[in-house]
Design an enzyme around this catalytic site. Structure first.
Site, PDB file in Angstrom:
ATOM      1  CG  HIS A 378      26.734   2.685 -20.287  1.00 44.96           C
ATOM      2  ND1 HIS A 378      27.568   3.643 -19.761  1.00 44.96           N
ATOM      3  CD2 HIS A 378      26.058   3.275 -21.306  1.00 44.96           C
ATOM      4  CE1 HIS A 378      27.400   4.778 -20.432  1.00 44.96           C
ATOM      5  NE2 HIS A 378      26.497   4.574 -21.387  1.00 44.96           N
ATOM      6  CD  GLU A 407      27.032   6.718 -24.468  1.00 42.43           C
ATOM      7  OE1 GLU A 407      26.390   6.441 -23.431  1.00 42.43           O
ATOM      8  OE2 GLU A 407      26.486   7.148 -25.508  1.00 42.43           O
TER       9      GLU A 407
END
Length: 514
Positions: A378, A407
């Site tokens: 992220h 992610e």
């Protein structure tokens, strides 16, 4: 289209109008078709969007197409940076290709000359190309909408990516929802299905395979929603990366574990039972190829250590032994599934990365079964640096373990930077979109450059569209504003330049903000 077109390139035999549009015989390099746009015209930063269709001969020849713009009058310069590779085309199928007119010297910011726009065949072409429609979207004025995805009802940005997953030899995944987010439910939202089935060959459940969903009370396992999710994926030849067997976050730890009053030994047994039951179930069912066994067990201190505020840590007798026990239980349940430790901020090559490597070294020395590390990623447009990302991944590669980006999202605004909130970007402009495109490209390129093919666990983006990103509500500094714009598709499931950047890296193209 019934007028205004002509053949282009030496040896061109001309064009043919038909019910589909205008066609040309791609008999050699640079053969194509063009049409004129009369002066005055400000074509700089315009987006040319074409819907084209190629014959089976053209597809088989391996040829490419190059959309372009050119100032008329002798050998005047033009926009030649655009490209549509052969992999984008399927014979007889309409494909949208685009070209952004963005020359460094602003040569198209003029009114004196007519221009011509068109497309030409490249790389030993044969066969027929049909241009079915063309839209030119001029640069928006400051007073108009700032969205780069659409500036008119008929013009939508295309990244010219037929299928992202077809460009990679490792899994390309997306995190999606089921009953945990009804609006974006992969089982009921047709737009979500279309994007996922087109571009991804792996899915991760955002929530429904976590502990509180699968074992809400001790001994009572609930597989209905997760099974439906896996069944859908398998029916579309998409596999599943399981997320996550153990995670400390309070809302995802079932009450019976948070409130455990028995012995530490019995708690460890309960952890092992949970892990083995879940992994056993999905080994028998099929479709799940890998697991985040333990998620975010390290803290962000310097030096970093195990997270002591985790119920798993405290109920295990103030010990991190639960981590290795979870890996051992998962391996015993399924000898073939790939097992990852997953965490955030380890891409920064910082104290947390150092603690991660220490844990990996210890596990390998004691034969604790672990196959790889999941880098959540992220990240922001400006942080961390590509050098830090590469160095951190290299440390895992040096242990002989797989690296998986689990992610990935790239937020436009970094609320943790020193200039916040003065640095806040309030509008997603074309320049911002193209900067994000380059950042996605650089991250994927760093992964390819650093991680050898046999250790590439894949890349998963954390969501599909900007409308469903977790960052809007999870980032308190955003104050509920949707100003992250972190994903590959806009609120309406249209391509963003970020998708083109991802594809550029996979195809070995130069990372640019053009």
């Amino acid at each position: 289209m019934t007028s205004g077109w002509r053949g282009n390139g030496n040896g061109n035999t001309g064009i043919t109008y038909n019910s589909d549009g205008v066609s040309f015989n791609a008999s050699g390099d640079d053969i194509g078709a063009v049409t004129d746009i009369a002066a005055p015209i400000q074509l700089e930063d315009a987006i040319i969007t074409m819907v084209v269709n190629v014959s089976s001969e053209f597809k088989a020849s391996g040829a490419n197409l190059q959309p372009f713009a050119q100032i008329k009058g002798g050998s005047w310069a033009g926009e030649w940076n655009c490209w549509a590779g052969n992999e984008l085309f399927t014979a007889g199928t309409d494909v949208t290709i685009t070209c952004t007119v963005a020359e460094a010297d602003k040569k198209f910011d003029q009114t004196a000359s007519d221009v011509q726009i068109g497309v030409q065949a490249k790389t030993s072409p044969t066969g027929v190309v049909t241009i079915k429609s063309v839209t030119v979207t001029l640069k928006q004025s400051a007073s108009s909408s700032s969205s780069v995805a659409s500036s008119s009802a008929t013009s939508v940005y295309s990244a010219n990516v037929n299928s992202l997953r077809e460009l990679a030899t490792f899994p390309i995944g997306a995190a999606v929802s089921n009953t945990d987010s009804p609006t974006y439910n992969i089982l009921t939202n047709a737009s979500e299905k279309t994007v996922v089935e087109k571009h991804f060959d792996q899915m991760t459940a955002g929530n429904i395979m976590k502990m509180s969903y699968l074992q809400p009370t001790q001994g009572n396992f609930s597989f209905t929603n997760a099974d439906a999710f896996v069944d859908y994926a398998v029916s579309k030849n998409i596999n599943i990366h399981g997320h996550a067997l153990l995670w400390h976050s309070d809302y995802q730890v079932p009450g019976f574990m948070k409130n455990w009053s028995g012995s530490a030994a019995d708690f460890i047994t309960a952890v092992e039972t949970h892990v083995s039951t879940i992994v056993d179930h999905y080994e028998a069912k099929g479709g799940v190829v890998s697991w985040d066994v333990v998620n975010e067990a390290l803290n962000d201190n310097s030096p970093s250590n195990f997270r002591t505020d985790s119920a798993f840590y405290t109920k295990s007798g103030n010990s991190a032994v639960y981590i290795e026990k979870a890996f051992q239980a998962a391996r015993a349940a399924n000898p073939n599934v790939t097992l990852y430790y997953n965490d955030y901020n380890i891409d920064q090559n910082n104290a947390k990365t150092t603690k991660l490597v220490e844990m990996l070294t210890d596990f390998q020395a004691r034969s604790i079964p672990i196959d790889g590390v999941g880098f959540q990623m992220h990240v922001f447009m400006d942080y961390p640096s590509i050098a830090s990302i590469s160095a951190a991944m290299k440390k895992v590669v040096d242990k002989g373990l797989k690296v998986k980006i689990t992610e990935l999202d790239v937020a436009v605004n970094n609320p943790y930077s020193g200039g916040w909130p003065g640095s806040k970007i309030s509008t997603f402009t074309q320049d911002v979109a193209l900067t994000q495109k380059k950042r996605y490209c650089e991250i994927v390129k760093a992964y390819l450059d650093t991680v050898p093919a046999n250790l590439r666990g894949g890349i998963t983006v954390w969501g599909t569209t900007d409308a469903s990103t977790w960052l809007t509500t999870a980032t308190s500094q955003y104050n509920g504003e949707a100003i992250a714009w972190p994903l590959l598709f806009d609120n309406n499931y249209n391509d963003k330049p970020a998708l083109r950047g991802f594809a550029d890296a996979l195809q070995g193209n130069t990372c640019t903000n053009l």
